[in-house]
Design an enzyme around this catalytic site. Structure first.
Site, PDB file in Angstrom:
ATOM      1  N   GLU A  31       0.803  -1.226   0.000  1.00  0.00           N
ATOM      2  CA  GLU A  31       0.000   0.000   0.000  1.00  0.00           C
ATOM      3  C   GLU A  31       0.838   1.279   0.000  1.00  0.00           C
ATOM      4  OE1 GLU A  31      -3.147  -0.093   2.873  1.00  0.00           O
ATOM      5  OE2 GLU A  31      -3.975  -1.936   2.067  1.00  0.00           O
ATOM      6  N   GLU A  70      -5.740  -8.537   0.790  1.00  0.00           N
ATOM      7  CA  GLU A  70      -6.385  -8.090   2.031  1.00  0.00           C
ATOM      8  C   GLU A  70      -7.831  -7.744   1.734  1.00  0.00           C
ATOM      9  OE1 GLU A  70      -4.472  -5.226   4.663  1.00  0.00           O
ATOM     10  OE2 GLU A  70      -2.501  -5.784   3.860  1.00  0.00           O
TER      11      GLU A  70
END
Ligand code: BG6
Length: 482
Positions: free
Chosen positions: A165, A374
């Site tokens: 991320e 995720e």
């Protein structure tokens, strides 16, 4: 739920974690501190990461539980300072031994390791001695880490993820500790971002050179952004938000160049990142094999012309303000709540269709295989009187999300894996273990983690939640038994 949608035969089902959130053992096995250790100690009253889920000591037990559940994959990250504890670059044999143990245990149980090289845990030595993410020296140190990882684990690990991320690390720099040491974050973050892009590029190139059959991709945190209304101004605001929170990153990974939109944004904001011709060549060479998608929620944007406008989300049930909401960008967009979706205990949108939307969006734009690394439901949970954890809401959440993954596959998207966050409960980025995500409950609390002298005082027992049993049935039937 119908039997359809169908998942491909070799679809990988598992779960996900990150070193600093699950391992503990921060001062053991030769590991030196990471900046996130320091950042996490500030997040009182929640526990810091010194014990976390104690996976460092209990990984065999954890892998056995994964195997029993029927996992075919497990996504985890490597702790940089466990592998290379000091600026001399020497490899820590104990760190290698720990990860070899974990990887071997997974493989013995037919679980494919999916390994993130970097998940928020910059070693203190990189910050103090090299200048951290603000310094180009970090690129060499990161490349060295990559080479060490590929050399030591590349014979068994074929799926690699570069940086977790990056978009969140830049958009939430203060929250995730990326901004430490910066005096003018709004400007400096673009230099940091560029350095991260070069690290990502090095990882991709080295992986292809060094790992036979190795595949590598980035891990964007993908949050679809809906327009608040069909007012065209809201549509443009949603597109602006999409550009500034994710497209900038995804376009760069896929095309190896900065988009006109971001270049224009820099120009109008008088931002001049240090981007050199040789950097652009390197970025062009780094061809990714897949996109690894972290997707939890959605956001909603509207047109806002008021420069000073700030989003007000109020307090959540626990009296915490400003839960990981994207900051507004005056003149570009403002964000608001969405009346069509429900919210978690931590005010995250519960929006299963966001999953289908994300996969469709990324597939339509980039035509690359995707794996979900995720997705999950953070909740305040305790054991019931029977000593079990009846997490019906998580089952509902996962069922709805996985169903949408299936629909996206039926829509024509190439999706190869689903690894929700997380296998066991672990530390959240800012709310300790209280914000639980696991299929497996860890029998402890933030209070206990903070107040104990040593992990040996704690139970840390693994208790399979109802969602574990539900997920096990689902994945053993390859997505048929809902
Ligand atoms: C992802 C991160 O963005 O979200 C994880 O990769 C993080 O590290 C997860 O834990 C959930 O967020 P939080 O703030 O609830 O822990």
């Amino acid at each position: 739920y119908k039997e359809d949608p169908k998942f491909p035969e070799n679809f990988m089902w598992g779960a996900s974690s990150a070193a600093w959130q699950v391992e503990g053992g921060v001062a053991e096995g030769g590991r030196t501190p990471a900046m996130i250790d320091i950042n996490s100690t500030k997040k009182k009253p929640y526990a810091d990461n010194s014990i976390a889920a104690d996976h460092f000591h209990r990984y065999k037990e954890d892998v056995a539980l994964m195997a029993e559940c029927g996992f075919s994959s497990y996504r985890f990250s490597l702790s940089w300072s466990r592998i290379i504890p000091h600026s001399d670059g020497k490899v820590n044999p104990e760190g290698i031994k720990f990860y070899n143990g974990l990887i071997d245990e997974l493989i013995k149980n037919n679980i494919t390791p999916i390994v993130t090289i970097y998940h928020y845990d910059l070693p203190v030595w990189v910050y103090e001695e090299l200048g951290g993410w603000r310094s180009r020296k970090t690129i060499d140190a990161f490349e060295h880490l990559c080479k060490v990882c590929f050399e030591n684990f590349g014979d068994r690990v074929k799926y690699w993820l570069s940086l977790n991320e990056q978009n969140m690390q830049i958009c939430y720099g203060h929250w995730l500790g990326t901004s430490v040491g910066c005096t003018d974050w709004e400007r400096e973050k673009w230099d940091i971002n560029h350095i991260m892009n070069l690290c990502h590029a090095k990882a991709v190139i080295r992986c292809h050179e060094m790992v036979e059959g190795g595949k590598i991709g980035p891990v964007p945190g993908y949050v679809p952004i809906y327009p608040k209304t069909c007012n065209p101004g809201d549509q443009i605001a949603a597109m602006n938000a999409e550009e500034l929170t994710q497209k900038i990153w995804n376009d760069t990974y896929v095309y190896g160049e900065y988009s006109n939109f971001v270049k224009k944004y820099w120009e109008t904001h008088d931002i001049h990142p240090d981007i050199r011709p040789e950097d652009l060549e390197l970025m062009k060479k780094a061809k990714i094999d897949f996109i690894s998608v972290n997707c939890y929620r959605s956001n909603t944007a509207y047109e806002s012309k008021i420069d000073s406008e700030r989003q007000e989300y109020g307090l959540n049930k626990f009296g915490i303000k400003g839960q990981m909401q994207w900051p507004n960008v005056p003149g570009e967009y403002a964000l608001c709540t969405n009346p069509y979706v429900e919210y978690t205990d931590w005010d995250w949108e519960i929006d299963p269709q966001a999953m289908r939307y994300s996969l469709r969006y990324l597939w339509n734009h980039y035509r690359l295989p995707m794996m979900i690394t995720e997705n999950g439901f953070g909740a305040n949970e305790t054991k019931d009187a029977d000593g079990q954890v009846h997490d019906t809401a998580r089952i509902e959440f996962l069922r709805d999300q996985i169903y949408q993954v299936g629909l996206a596959i039926e829509d024509g998207c190439e999706v190869i894996a689903y690894n929700p966050w997380s296998f066991t409960d672990l530390l959240s980025t800012g709310n300790g273990i209280k914000k639980r995500y696991g299929l497996v409950y860890i029998d402890t609390t933030d209070d206990e983690l903070v107040n104990c002298k040593d992990v040996s005082e704690l139970s840390m027992k693994r208790i399979k939640k109802d969602s574990y049993y539900w997920y096990s049935k689902l994945i053993k039937s390859n997505g048929k038994d809902w």
